[in-house]
Each structure stands twice: as structure tokens, then as C-alpha cells.
Write an enzyme that holds these catalytic residues in place. Structure first.
Site, PDB file in Angstrom:
ATOM      1  N   ARG A 116       0.812  -1.236   0.000  1.00 26.94           N
ATOM      2  CA  ARG A 116       0.000   0.000   0.000  1.00 26.94           C
ATOM      3  C   ARG A 116       0.845   1.285   0.000  1.00 26.94           C
ATOM      4  NH1 ARG A 116      -3.175  -2.993   3.657  1.00 26.94           N
ATOM      5  NH2 ARG A 116      -4.980  -3.872   2.585  1.00 26.94           N
ATOM      6  N   LYS A 138       3.673  11.130 -12.124  1.00 26.36           N
ATOM      7  CA  LYS A 138       3.019  10.092 -12.940  1.00 26.36           C
ATOM      8  C   LYS A 138       3.909   8.853 -12.924  1.00 26.36           C
ATOM      9  CE  LYS A 138       0.336  12.548 -16.450  1.00 26.36           C
ATOM     10  NZ  LYS A 138       0.186  12.777 -17.898  1.00 26.36           N
ATOM     11  N   GLU A 180      12.110  16.909 -25.438  1.00 30.58           N
ATOM     12  CA  GLU A 180      11.187  17.405 -24.398  1.00 30.58           C
ATOM     13  C   GLU A 180      11.605  18.812 -23.931  1.00 30.58           C
ATOM     14  OE1 GLU A 180       8.377  16.044 -23.717  1.00 30.58           O
ATOM     15  OE2 GLU A 180       8.548  13.863 -23.938  1.00 30.58           O
ATOM     16  N   LYS A 218       8.400  22.273 -16.070  1.00 31.80           N
ATOM     17  CA  LYS A 218       7.593  21.079 -15.804  1.00 31.80           C
ATOM     18  C   LYS A 218       7.024  21.140 -14.389  1.00 31.80           C
ATOM     19  CE  LYS A 218       6.233  16.608 -15.936  1.00 31.80           C
ATOM     20  NZ  LYS A 218       6.360  15.301 -16.468  1.00 31.80           N
ATOM     21  N   GLU A 228      -3.742  16.533 -13.899  1.00 34.11           N
ATOM     22  CA  GLU A 228      -4.054  16.783 -15.312  1.00 34.11           C
ATOM     23  C   GLU A 228      -5.543  17.004 -15.574  1.00 34.11           C
ATOM     24  OE1 GLU A 228      -1.469  14.701 -18.108  1.00 34.11           O
ATOM     25  OE2 GLU A 228      -3.149  14.612 -19.504  1.00 34.11           O
ATOM     26  N   ARG A 232      -2.140  21.004 -17.041  1.00 28.09           N
ATOM     27  CA  ARG A 232      -1.073  20.015 -17.254  1.00 28.09           C
ATOM     28  C   ARG A 232      -1.126  19.420 -18.661  1.00 28.09           C
ATOM     29  NH1 ARG A 232       1.343  15.470 -13.080  1.00 28.09           N
ATOM     30  NH2 ARG A 232       2.782  14.578 -14.587  1.00 28.09           N
ATOM     31  N   ASN A 236       1.359  17.856 -23.191  1.00 30.69           N
ATOM     32  CA  ASN A 236       1.129  16.881 -24.264  1.00 30.69           C
ATOM     33  C   ASN A 236       1.339  17.484 -25.659  1.00 30.69           C
ATOM     34  OD1 ASN A 236       0.451  14.754 -22.552  1.00 30.69           O
ATOM     35  ND2 ASN A 236      -1.643  15.520 -22.334  1.00 30.69           N
ATOM     36  N   HIS A 239       2.505  15.418 -28.594  1.00 31.05           N
ATOM     37  CA  HIS A 239       2.332  14.005 -28.235  1.00 31.05           C
ATOM     38  C   HIS A 239       1.171  13.333 -28.962  1.00 31.05           C
ATOM     39  CE1 HIS A 239       5.237  15.030 -25.204  1.00 31.05           C
ATOM     40  NE2 HIS A 239       5.243  13.814 -24.691  1.00 31.05           N
ATOM     41  N   HIS A 243       2.932  10.305 -30.452  1.00 37.15           N
ATOM     42  CA  HIS A 243       2.706   8.923 -30.009  1.00 37.15           C
ATOM     43  C   HIS A 243       2.349   8.016 -31.186  1.00 37.15           C
ATOM     44  CE1 HIS A 243       2.004   9.706 -25.441  1.00 37.15           C
ATOM     45  NE2 HIS A 243       3.233   9.336 -25.702  1.00 37.15           N
ATOM     46  N   HIS A 257      11.582   8.221 -27.920  1.00 35.12           N
ATOM     47  CA  HIS A 257      10.385   8.989 -27.541  1.00 35.12           C
ATOM     48  C   HIS A 257      10.565  10.464 -27.942  1.00 35.12           C
ATOM     49  CE1 HIS A 257       6.872  10.103 -25.177  1.00 35.12           C
ATOM     50  NE2 HIS A 257       7.594  11.029 -24.561  1.00 35.12           N
TER      51      HIS A 257
END
Ligand code: NAD
Length: 359
Positions: A116, A138, A180, A218, A228, A232, A236, A239, A243, A257
Site C-alpha cells: 500500500r 506520474k 522534451e 515542468k 491533469e 497540465r 502533451n 504528443h 505517439h 520517444h
């Protein structure tokens, strides 16, 4: 040493030897077991630096995973949980993630679910993880081909960003991290964009001020919108298309990436010029710069068809609408912009023809 204010954890940029890491290990975790999660490259290139400089880690257990995105999956995650159980790790022990974005994403997820929630520290070693993946809470793993499908928002106890690790990072991965960094400039700070561009074109070693500014961008965004629900989403930018490029060309070109996102940014900047008023001169300048650094993949009509269908499955879409981030000007970004399939088709055709002309 630069200390940056976050949502409740320590973020320090500079030599880890001069950071609060040693005191944290000596005080809060004096009686805790420590586990260091690495991949095979950070095991070879980064682990001994940490072990030799921090005697508190001499007894730490080390868990090594194969390098690369393919490791970010449930079977390996499960095997790490099994190893933690075997080592008798409790909720009061500590996991240290020493690696690129795969290790920080995966290690954060592993620690957050184990018993947990067990404390973890991120020590990013790739440029991309330093400016992006390790910041913002994230964590997660992929589910089959779906990226980051399983995960939780969870912050580390501390994040130490030390550029010393960049000395062994391969050139392709440095370029990926710069992708990035360009994004952080384009969405939030035109001056930063210019600095990153000049650094890429003329710099020899990465200026720490530029690294820090990217981290701040960031961090500021995720501090304002940790889960998000709004702002936020600007992270993206590049992206939606990126992606699709990354996924579509994965079996053949294996683009990093950051490379895929860089191509995605040029295409979304083209849409920004058509839809939200990005000036032609700014678009042309950034397209020339980015395509000079990141090779535009060649694609056929068949590729375009397949990429259009992938766009329909993007996780950012709502109610069957393709949503995208666009930049009305350098350093400004708007999110949740609906872009129709026709516009994406026109964009892909434009870049297909551009590729033909480049050859
Ligand atoms: N959580 C987030 O907000 C977020 C944001 C962006 C990206 N990500 C994730 O990050 C991942 C990509 O991160 P990445 O580019 O760091 O990938 P990565 O972790 O696979 O690292 C890239 C390569 O560099 C090697 N490497 C790392 N540090 C090294 C060093 N110091 N010396 C030598 N080799 C080194 C790794 O072993 C790997 O081969 C993706 O899974 C992506 O989904 C997460």
C-alpha cells in the site's frame, strides 16, 4: 545546488554528493532496508558512483532489469514485487530508482503499490527523465502496446537531478531528452526555446541553467495541476501526433520517444499555423530547426491511413473527438483543441511531400 519548491518533496539539482541525500539516508532511513532499482545500462554506468559515494548504501539490495521500453510491463513488475517480498522489504523501507524514465516510471509504480505504498527516491540518469519523466508524480507501466495504461499518481520522497550521469548517456538518448526540452520552451517560455535551440546548434556541454529552467517549467505546471484536469495537458504538445509516429514506426525505425515527439511538435505546429494563428515565420523557423536535428521519417499513403486510425484511439480524446494542444505563438499553448481528421490528413500529406522534396 539548486533547491526547487514542489508539492511537498525535495527537488535538488546539482551534485548529489552535495545534496541532502546522505542526511536523508542517515536520518529518516537509518534503520530501513534500501533497494536500488537499475537497468542494465545504469547498473554498468551509474550504480558504482552512488554506492562508492554513499556508504549508507553499501548493504543495499540491487534489482536490475533489462534496458528499454519493453521492460515496462506487468511480468517484470511482478517479478520485482516478488524480489521485494523475498528480501523482506516492508512499508517502512526505501526504494531508490536509478535510471531513465522507464526505471523512474516503473519503480515509482512498484513502490506505490507495494504494501500500500513504500517510500521511493528518484535519481534520474537520462536527460529525458531529468527534465520530464521523474518530475510530476506520474508512475506506471504499459499494458501490451498501450503505453502507461496502468499507473498511479505518486510523488517520490525526494528527487535528485545530477548532470554527472549524462556523461555516459548515448547521443541518441541525449537528442531524445532535448526533444522534451524544446517542448518546454515552445509551450511556456520563448526565451527558453531560443536557449535550447542555441545550445543544440552551438553548445558543447549542457548549460545547467537551461536544465534547471526546463525542470522549473515542468514543475510549475504540475504544481498547478497535479492530476491533469486542465493546465497540465499543455505538456502533451507534440504528443498526439508524436505517439502515433512512435507506435507506428516502432517495429521498423525504433525512433526514441523524444525524436517522435519532436516530429509530432513540427506537425502540431503546422496545424497551429493553420488553426490558431502561429505566424508563418515562427513556424518556418522552428520546422527548419527541428527537422535539421530530427530526421523526418518517410511515409506512404498506407502509413498515413494507419496513423489516422491510430489517432482515433488516442487516450486524450473525449467523445470520439481528437483533441490536441496547439501553440498560437512561441511560448504559449492552448489545450483541448478539437482537430478534425481532414486537418490531420492534410498535415500528413504536407510532410509526405516535404520528405519527397528533401530527398
Ligand atoms: N512520468 C512521466 O511524466 C513521463 C514523462 C515523459 C516520459 N515518460 C516515460 O519515460 C520513458 C522514456 O524515458 P527515457 O528516454 O529515459 O528511457 P529509458 O529509461 O529507456 O532510457 C533510455 C536509454 O538510456 C539508458 N540510460 C539511461 N541513463 C543512462 C546513463 N546515465 N548512461 C548510459 N545509459 C543510460 C537506458 O538504459 C536506456 O537504454 C518512457 O517510458 C516514457 O513513457 C514518463
Amino acid at each position: 545546488m539548486r533547491r526547487i519548491e514542489t508539492n511537498g518533496y525535495s527537488l535538488e539539482v546539482g551534485s548529489i554528493i552535495e545534496s541532502s541525500f546522505s542526511n536523508l539516508l542517515k536520518q529518516k532511513y537509518a534503520d530501513s532496508k534500501k533497494v536500488i532499482l537499475v537497468d542494465e545500462n545504469t547498473h554498468a554506468n551509474c550504480l558504482s558512483y552512488i554506492i562508492t559515494n554513499f556508504s549508507e548504501l553499501s548493504e543495499a539490495e540491487v534489482i536490475m532489469l533489462p534496458a528499454g521500453e519493453d521492460s515496462k510491463q506487468m511480468e517484470l513488475t511482478y517479478s520485482v514485487w516478488e524480489a521485494l517480498t523475498e528480501y523482506g522489504i516492508t512499508r517502512f523501507d526505501l526504494i531508490i530508482n536509478l535510471g531513465g524514465g522507464v526505471i523512474t516510471d516503473m519503480g515509482g509504480f512498484i513502490a506505490s503499490c507495494y504494501k500500500r505504498g513504500c517510500d521511493f527516491i528518484n535519481i534520474p540518469t537520462s536527460l529525458l527523465a531529468m527534465v520530464d519523466a521523474s518530475i510530476g508524480g506520474k508512475t506506471g507501466i504499459n499494458l501490451g502496446h498501450f503505453k502507461n495504461q496502468l499507473g498511479v499518481f505518486s510523488n517520490p520522497v525526494a528527487l535528485y537531478i545530477d548532470p554527472v550521469f549524462l556523461s555516459t548517456l548515448p547521443g541518441k538518448e541525449v537528442l531524445s531528452g532535448f526533444g522534451e526540452m524544446i517542448k518546454h520552451g515552445l509551450i511556456a517560455d520563448a526565451e527558453l526555446y531560443n536557449a535550447v535551440r542555441d545550445e543544440m546548434l552551438h553548445g558543447e556541454t549542457l548549460e545547467e541553467d537551461i536544465l534547471v529552467r526546463c525542470i522549473e517549467v515542468k514543475n510549475e505546471v504540475v504544481k498547478q495541476d497535479p492530476k491533469e484536469s486542465g493546465l497540465r495537458k499543455i505538456l502533451n504538445f507534440g504528443h498526439t501526433v508524436g505517439h502515433v509516429i512512435e507506435g507506428h514506426f516502432l517495429p521498423t525505425l525504433k525512433l526514441s520517444h523524444g525524436h517522435s515527439i519532436a516530429i509530432g511538435m513540427v506537425m502540431e505546429a503546422y496545424i497551429s499555423m493553420k488553426r490558431v494563428g502561429l505566424s508563418v515565420s515562427d513556424y518556418e523557423e522552428l520546422a527548419t530547426f527541428i527537422l535539421g536535428q530530427y530526421q523526418l521519417p518517410e511515409f506512404s499513403d498506407e502509413d498515413i491511413k494507419s496513423m489516422l486510425s491510430m489517432l482515433q484511439n488516442d487516450k486524450k480524446n473525449r467523445a470520439d473527438k481528437i483533441l490536441c494542444c496547439l501553440i498560437p505563438a512561441l511560448g504559449e499553448c492552448v489545450y483541448d483543441q478539437e482537430v478534425d481528421e481532414q486537418m490531420f490528413l492534410e498535415t500528413f500529406m504536407h510532410f509526405k511531400n516535404l520528405q519527397v522534396n528533401l530527398n
